[in-house]
Design a protein around this motif. Structure first.
Motif, PDB file in Angstrom:
ATOM      1  N   THR C 237       6.810 -11.645   3.952  1.00 58.08           N
ATOM      2  CA  THR C 237       7.679 -10.886   3.055  1.00 58.08           C
ATOM      3  C   THR C 237       9.083 -11.483   3.023  1.00 58.08           C
ATOM      4  O   THR C 237       9.971 -10.937   2.385  1.00 58.08           O
ATOM      5  CB  THR C 237       7.789  -9.413   3.495  1.00 58.08           C
ATOM      6  OG1 THR C 237       8.398  -9.378   4.786  1.00 58.08           O
ATOM      7  CG2 THR C 237       6.436  -8.750   3.551  1.00 58.08           C
ATOM      8  N   LYS C 279       4.183 -15.663  -2.096  1.00 59.75           N
ATOM      9  CA  LYS C 279       5.082 -14.716  -1.450  1.00 59.75           C
ATOM     10  C   LYS C 279       4.379 -13.376  -1.394  1.00 59.75           C
ATOM     11  O   LYS C 279       3.636 -13.042  -2.313  1.00 59.75           O
ATOM     12  CB  LYS C 279       6.333 -14.641  -2.336  1.00 59.75           C
ATOM     13  CG  LYS C 279       7.194 -13.435  -2.175  1.00 59.75           C
ATOM     14  CD  LYS C 279       8.126 -13.655  -1.023  1.00 59.75           C
ATOM     15  CE  LYS C 279       8.509 -12.401  -0.374  1.00 59.75           C
ATOM     16  NZ  LYS C 279       9.476 -11.547  -0.765  1.00 59.75           N
ATOM     17  N   LEU C 280       4.601 -12.617  -0.330  1.00 62.70           N
ATOM     18  CA  LEU C 280       4.009 -11.289  -0.266  1.00 62.70           C
ATOM     19  C   LEU C 280       5.085 -10.239  -0.438  1.00 62.70           C
ATOM     20  O   LEU C 280       6.210 -10.413   0.019  1.00 62.70           O
ATOM     21  CB  LEU C 280       3.286 -11.091   1.058  1.00 62.70           C
ATOM     22  CG  LEU C 280       2.090 -12.042   1.216  1.00 62.70           C
ATOM     23  CD1 LEU C 280       1.525 -11.967   2.619  1.00 62.70           C
ATOM     24  CD2 LEU C 280       1.010 -11.735   0.187  1.00 62.70           C
ATOM     25  N   THR C 281       4.734  -9.174  -1.117  1.00 64.36           N
ATOM     26  CA  THR C 281       5.730  -8.147  -1.396  1.00 64.36           C
ATOM     27  C   THR C 281       5.425  -6.900  -0.602  1.00 64.36           C
ATOM     28  O   THR C 281       4.297  -6.413  -0.574  1.00 64.36           O
ATOM     29  CB  THR C 281       5.761  -7.820  -2.901  1.00 64.36           C
ATOM     30  OG1 THR C 281       5.989  -9.034  -3.598  1.00 64.36           O
ATOM     31  CG2 THR C 281       6.876  -6.842  -3.213  1.00 64.36           C
ATOM     32  N   LEU C 282       6.483  -6.408   0.021  1.00 63.80           N
ATOM     33  CA  LEU C 282       6.367  -5.227   0.860  1.00 63.80           C
ATOM     34  C   LEU C 282       6.431  -3.973  -0.005  1.00 63.80           C
ATOM     35  O   LEU C 282       7.196  -3.914  -0.960  1.00 63.80           O
ATOM     36  CB  LEU C 282       7.561  -5.248   1.803  1.00 63.80           C
ATOM     37  CG  LEU C 282       7.683  -4.101   2.758  1.00 63.80           C
ATOM     38  CD1 LEU C 282       6.988  -4.502   4.032  1.00 63.80           C
ATOM     39  CD2 LEU C 282       9.139  -3.818   3.042  1.00 63.80           C
ATOM     40  N   ILE C 384       3.542  -5.669 -10.554  1.00 52.56           N
ATOM     41  CA  ILE C 384       2.961  -6.842  -9.913  1.00 52.56           C
ATOM     42  C   ILE C 384       1.460  -6.917 -10.130  1.00 52.56           C
ATOM     43  O   ILE C 384       0.916  -7.974 -10.401  1.00 52.56           O
ATOM     44  CB  ILE C 384       3.300  -6.841  -8.405  1.00 52.56           C
ATOM     45  CG1 ILE C 384       4.814  -6.997  -8.248  1.00 52.56           C
ATOM     46  CG2 ILE C 384       2.567  -7.934  -7.659  1.00 52.56           C
ATOM     47  CD1 ILE C 384       5.309  -6.942  -6.828  1.00 52.56           C
TER      48      ILE C 384
END
Ligand SMILES: Cc1cc2nc3c(=O)[nH]c(=O)nc-3n(C[C@H](O)[C@H](O)[C@H](O)COP(=O)(O)OP(=O)(O)OC[C@H]3O[C@@H](n4cnc5c(N)ncnc54)[C@H](O)[C@@H]3O)c2cc1C
Ligand code: HEM
Ligand code: HEM
Ligand code: SF4
Ligand code: F3S
Ligand code: FES
Lengths: 249, 218, 637
Positions: C237, C279-282, C384
């Motif tokens: 994240t 990318k990872l989203t929190l 997203i």
């Protein structure tokens, strides 16, 4: 899906720059716009070309680092959305996209789609703060702040300093950015002592940086990823009038 | 005066000056339009009104001078601001797609000067009476009716009024924003106000040449 | 290497007062004779730079973004803790201290944590004075929420953008000093090396991203506040530019690296959707207050969520942990999600996801109420994923989020190198083996506003003003070394892209050094890492030249450090054969599958010392004594 891109390529500040046609193939609709560019860049690398330079960092719409004109719209076609949060499902197979950097004298191009936005920092340095030294603050609950004002201040404070407002404005005006900070601090009791010096100094610096002047087009508000309101510009004007007309210096 | 020059030096200052002068010009137009509409009351009433104005004598000249000054300031400020803004973007976009701006807002810098040229033409036409054999400085009513009987001339007037409407459609809202008159609760009201003022001025003025052409005013 | 924590004498509540009193002071008029370098302009670095400049020191501040306003601190959504007890629900400095030590699974230093709790209140005062628009109640007073399983409401927040607002407050304080000429700000600079003169940290070399130039800067002391290293995993994240590089350079110059294997995995992130993912989203943890987490009971069930009847759903957290249910701590929630996915019951593309379902909440509270509470998060999710969480359950999966490990520092935040101070996420200090929600922001600001300004004075006063200039041989040697490194990377011109290699490293780390670790896997990772490092050396493709704006080169330089660092992290995970906090060793669990600590053998900080390229690093132990907090086994049953 496959897309045709016309991308602004410019090696450095001294290069004249030109639009270059590129193909983006095998793009998934779930990709973010920047992931699409990652894919294009990997292709360029494989071919031995230099990848397209573009700014980005958080990729979740909060740092304000990303941004470019996509078909003549800052941050692309979706309202209230940063470029990094824009997804390819907004486009369809065969679309032609023009990618250009923010254009403003105050934002010189560094390379390709990367520009120098330090003018914004200098505006904040001129007065976008409350002068309080660490450790000298009173208890946080000593001054109650009406919720309505706190909320309005928060709305204005949400600005991420991306520069899309300047990029989209036909006058390349920084009014929305500057007014957002002025408003945030003008709405809070803590910001009152410096309220009028602040507005004067920040506007002076804004003008010195070579931004254009606002003629109330409203383009900025429409493309702002944080939907900062034009009300802030009015508040800035009001404060500047009061500052100039009623204050000694 | 120092503080004013200092204020005027900033873009926001010039913009405020634009707004104040613009608003004054609007006020003049409202008055002028109401005066002109008296043409529908007949020759006597209209000429009486014109005479009354002229009777002001030196006062009239003061008003004229004031108007001219305002116009010049408005124009000069718009020129300075235009220069700032065009310098602010030395390289323009290959592609730029408008979003919230209106056609009116984007053409302010064209409609403004056109209206100014029109005003000049209009003064030559109806105040000075250049090249009009029938011109009678004491019968303004007949000057108007005769003048507008020419469809070409009326056409020029009507088209100019439409451009004026464009300028005002943005201007009447914009000057409130420039002066900081803004409140979320009244913002819709602000737009409505602009629309009403603009429409009233536009219709009021157009009513005169139209009335003559249509034969309502003879 | 000697690890002296320099904990002041006295009862815990008086230690910080005692330290402040006994510290040497620099006379106000002399402060301007001292120059301090601060690398990082996040909450920790920005606050430190601004405050030290206010005190009168000359400060040079550096960041890799184009503006100090963009440091990754601003991505924090949830909030910041403080022991204000504005809600009158029994909070106190001692309780915040106690919760933080316990939450860290007893692997942090009591004295530091107590100080953190102590200054937490000043942070809120400071931020409000700066104009940070915290959420307020109708009466105009500050609002709080309870966060991350805390029993009291002590979290202050500004909508879902707390980190951003705190950072902008800090940025405004910093900007004020830059405007006043007391801070020189250097943006778009990557720190490339730390320079030691006579064993003391005296300078840094940075690379100007725009021109490619290597610039040397010298000062009386160097402060690193360069954030965490979660990006070692490629997907996390963190912002794309976050790296271990600055800390790693310090480590290579002799700063001990503490507990590198302590990483935190956040249970509620949006799952990976394809191999292009960057990318990872929190998604804020608060969603677990009302959402119910479940997976199908059957393996490989491909039915749409709505078609799976209630009886065929397993609400696994509610079933396994009846008293905490969906609100179990982050590590427990994460591990369970991985476990059910490993059983083949994961949902969504690739099977790496579990449902977070709001159907019951919508029925109970009504859609409007849910919207009022979570509207912006739902909106973000929909943006997203293009799925409407009001109609279909969200899909979530754990992701790397925060790193508790970092450079070892003593009570004064000084590393094992004299004159090198480390703040914020970059140090190892206050969170032990697991960080509680809303505590990282607190720590960054505590370090920057309230700790370093005092403790650095002690060092500077003892040292006296003055330092060698940048023409000293150490600087020239450092620049030469970096030039060699840059040129060797640029000369490969191979076939593999930087991202491809980084993904490989990330996958290996995630697989073996992620949520659950065991000896065999860690050894496997250790044996496979050199091949990836070799691929980087022999076939990375970095185009262009060193003397230009070259984003690929910047990425490659960061990856080079991650490749070396990954090994240390795995080594540390291997060494610590107990489970604690976010570090879960399969070998060490209770019968119910809970993390089982081994206080006998592992109540220490593992601080690693660099022994040279290719040499095995040496681990030193700082024993942890607990005087005020009673060690207990966590249980969420
Ligand atoms: C998505 C997300 C949500 C979070 N939510 C919360 C929350 O709700 N509550 C909470 O308490 N914590 C939260 N955290 C954790 C918290 O935000 C961070 O731990 C904390 O802000 C770190 O601050 P920092 O100042 O140490 O580092 P950062 O803010 O990361 O700043 C690092 C600085 O160092 C600079 N830098 C780094 N490397 C170099 C280099 N090599 N050369 C030059 N400059 C360099 C960068 O430019 C930057 O200025 C969250 C974290 C993430 C990722
Ligand atoms: C000499 C000719 C004129 C020129 C060059 C001119 C130009 C402009 C320009 C460039 C603006 C820009 C501000 C904006 O876009 O908002 C403007 C605003 C305005 N103009 Fe004019 N104009 C002229 C004549 C007039 C006249 C005759 C009137 C009145 C009837 C008028 C009324 C206004 C008003 C009300 C505004 C809005 C001010 C603001 O935005 O604050 N203008 N004009
Ligand atoms: C169709 C509509 C209009 C009619 C019928 C009209 C009519 C007239 C007449 C009859 C006069 C001369 C008065 C006199 O000499 O006593 C006059 C003067 C003038 N008009 Fe108009 N007008 C119209 C529109 C406008 C507009 C739109 C403007 C401004 C942009 C304008 C600006 C002026 C000015 C500046 C004068 C000179 C005033 C003076 O003598 O000092 N008019 N108009
Ligand atoms: S006002 Fe909006 S568009 Fe402008 S910098 Fe701020 S966030 Fe970006
Ligand atoms: S688009 Fe430009 S003109 Fe003003 S209202 Fe916005 S800054
Ligand atoms: S990359 Fe941070 S806002 Fe887009």
């Amino acid at each position: 899906m496959n897309l045709t891109l016309y991308v602004w390529r410019q090696k450095d500040a001294n290069d004249k720059g030109r639009m270059v046609q590129l193909q983006a193939s095998g793009i998934s609709e779930h990709m973010s716009f920047l992931e699409m560019l990652d894919v294009v860049n990997e292709d360029l690398l494989k071919k031995g070309d230099e990848p397209i330079a573009f700014d980005h960092d958080c990729r979740e719409g909060i740092c304000g680092m990303c941004g470019m004109m996509v078909n003549g719209k800052a941050h692309g076609p979706q309202d209230g959305t940063c470029l990094c949060q824009l997804h390819m499902r907004t486009f369809k197979d065969g679309d032609v996209l023009y990618l250009e950097p923010w254009r403003a004298r105050a934002f010189p191009v560094i390379r390709d789609l990367v520009v120098d936005r330090s003018a914004f920092d200098r505006i904040i340095q001129a007065g976008g703060f409350i002068s309080v030294n660490s450790g000298s603050a009173q208890d946080a609950n000593a001054i109650p702040i009406p919720k309505e004002n706190a909320d309005l201040a928060m709305d204005a404070a949400a600005c991420i300093g991306c520069g899309a407002c300047v990029a989209q404005c036909p006058n390349a005006s920084a009014a929305l950015f500057v007014s957002a900070k002025i408003s945030q601090l003008a709405l809070l009791p803590q910001g009152q002592s410096e309220r009028h010096i602040r507005v004067r100094k920040m506007i002076e610096q804004m003008d010195r940086e070579g931004f254009g002047n606002c003629t109330n087009h409203g383009e900025c508000e429409a493309v702002c990823p944080k939907e900062i309101s034009l009300n802030n510009i009015a508040r800035m004007n009001r404060d500047q009038i009061v500052a100039k007309v009623t204050k000694a210096s | 005066m120092n503080w004013f020059l200092d204020f005027y030096r900033s873009t926001v200052g010039k913009k405020v000056v634009m707004a104040v002068t613009g608003a004054m010009l609007v006020l003049f137009l409202v008055g002028h339009m109401l005066g002109n509409l008296q043409v529908y009351l007949g020759a006597e009433a209209y000429n009486h009104y014109a005479e009354a104005l002229k009777a002001l004598g030196a006062g009239l000249w003061a008003i004229r001078l004031g108007l001219l000054t305002i116009l010049v300031i408005h124009l000069w400020s718009s020129f300075l601001l235009w220069r700032t803004s065009s310098n602010a973007r030395p390289v323009s976009y290959r592609k730029w797609t408008p979003d919230a701006s209106s056609y009116a807002s984007r053409t302010m810098r064209w409609t403004g000067p056109i209206i100014a040229s029109y005003a000049l033409f209009h003064i030559l036409h109806l105040t000075v009476g250049v090249q009009q054999p029938w011109f009678d400085p004491h019968n303004v009513y007949s000057n108007v009716v005769r003048g507008f009987s020419n469809p070409l001339l009326s056409g020029i007037y009507i088209v100019s009024m439409l451009l004026l409407v464009f300028h005002l459609y943005h201007g009447a809202w914009s000057f409130l924003q420039s002066l900081g008159a803004n409140h979320p609760r009244y913002n819709q009201w602000r737009k409505n106000f602009a629309l009403v003022v603009t429409a009233a001025i536009g219709l009021g003025f157009i009513a005169v040449p139209l009335g003559v052409l249509a034969g309502w005013v003879k | 290497m000697k690890l002296d924590a320099k904990i002041p004498a006295g009862p815990i509540a008086e230690k910080w007062q005692n330290a402040k009193f006994s510290n040497k002071l620099v006379n106000p008029a002399n402060k301007r004779k001292y120059t301090v370098i601060v690398v990082g302009s996040g909450l920790a670095g920005g606050a430190a730079a601004a405050t030290m400049a206010e005190l009168g020191y000359k400060v040079k501040c550096f960041c890799y973004q184009d503006s100090p306003r963009r440091a990754h601190s601003l991505a924090a959504q949830g909030g910041i803790n403080a022991a204000k007890n504005y809600q009158g629900d029994g909070d106190s400095i001692f309780r915040l201290f106690y919760d933080t030590v316990k939450g860290g699974d007893y692997r942090s230093r009591e004295a530091n944590v107590y100080r953190l709790a102590e200054v937490s209140n000043n942070i809120i005062d400071q931020c409000v004075a700066q104009g940070v628009p915290f959420a307020r109640e109708y009466g105009g007073y500050l609002d709080n929420r309870s966060f991350g399983g805390a029993q009291v409401s002590r979290t202050f927040y500004a909508r879902g953008q707390t980190g951003q607002q705190l950072l902008l407050g800090c940025y405004s304080a910093l900007s004020r000093q830059i405007g006043a000429g007391t801070v020189e700000m250097y943006t778009r600079r990557d720190m490339m090396d730390l320079v030691l003169v006579d064993g003391r940290a005296e300078g840094i070399i940075v690379r100007n991203q725009v021109t490619g130039e290597l610039e040397a800067h010298a000062a009386d002391a160097v402060v690193l506040a360069t954030g965490g290293y979660a990006n070692a995993f490629f997907l996390s994240t963190n912002a794309k530019g976050c790296s271990v590089s600055a800390a790693w350079q310090a480590y290579r110059k002799g700063a001990a690296f503490a507990n590198p294997c302590f990483t935190q995995i956040h249970p509620t992130c949006i799952p990976v959707s394809g191999d292009y993912q960057s990318k990872l989203t929190l998604m804020s943890e608060s969603l677990r207050n009302d959402g119910r987490i479940w997976v199908p009971r059957k393996q490989g069930d491909t039915r749409a969520a709505g078609d799976i009847p209630e009886s065929e759903r397993e609400y696994y957290l509610e079933e396994r942990y009846p008293s905490f249910g969906n609100l179990v701590p982050r590590d427990v929630a994460s591990r369970n999600a991985k476990a059910v996915c490993d059983e083949g019951r994961g949902v969504g593309e690739g099977g790496l996801g579990v449902y977070l379902d709001f159907a019951d909440a919508i029925e109970r509270m009504g859609e409007d109420q849910v919207r009022a509470k979570y509207g912006n998060l739902f909106h973000m999710y929909q943006k997203i994923t293009d799925e409407n969480p009001y109609q279909v359950p969200m899909r979530i999966y754990p992701a790397l989020h925060y790193t508790m490990g970092g450079l070892w520092v003593d009570y004064n935040l000084m590393s094992t190198i004299d004159g090198l101070f480390v703040l914020g996420e970059a140090n190892f200090s206050d969170h032990g083996a697991n960080r509680l929600g809303a505590s990282a922001l607190m720590q960054g600001l505590a370090d920057g506003y309230f700790v370093i300004p005092y403790t650095i004075g002690n060092y500077l006063a003892a040292k006296g003003a003055g330092f060698a200039g940048t023409d000293h041989t150490e600087y020239r040697a450092a620049i030469e070394g970096i030039n060699d490194k840059v040129n060797s990377i640029l000369s490969v011109k191979g076939q593999s892209s930087v991202d491809e290699i980084h993904r490989k490293l990330g996958l290996l780390m995630w697989e073996h050094c992620g949520m659950a670790r065991e000896e065999a896997g860690l050894k496997k990772a250790l044996s496979e890492m050199p091949a990836i490092a070799e691929e980087f050396k022999t076939s990375v493709n970095v185009p262009g030249s060193p003397g230009e704006f070259n984003q690929t080169l910047v990425k490659a330089l960061r990856l080079a450090d991650f490749l070396e660092f990954g090994e240390l992290m795995v080594r540390d995970a291997l060494e610590r054969s107990e489970s604690c906090g976010g570090h879960f060793r399969l070998e060490s669990q209770t019968e119910e599958g809970e993390a089982l600590r081994d206080d006998e053998n592992f109540a220490h900080v593992s601080a690693w010392e660099y022994k040279g390229a290719g040499e095995t690093p040496v681990m030193h132990k700082e024993p942890l004594d607990f005087e005020y907090v009673k060690l207990t086994q966590r249980s969420y049953k």
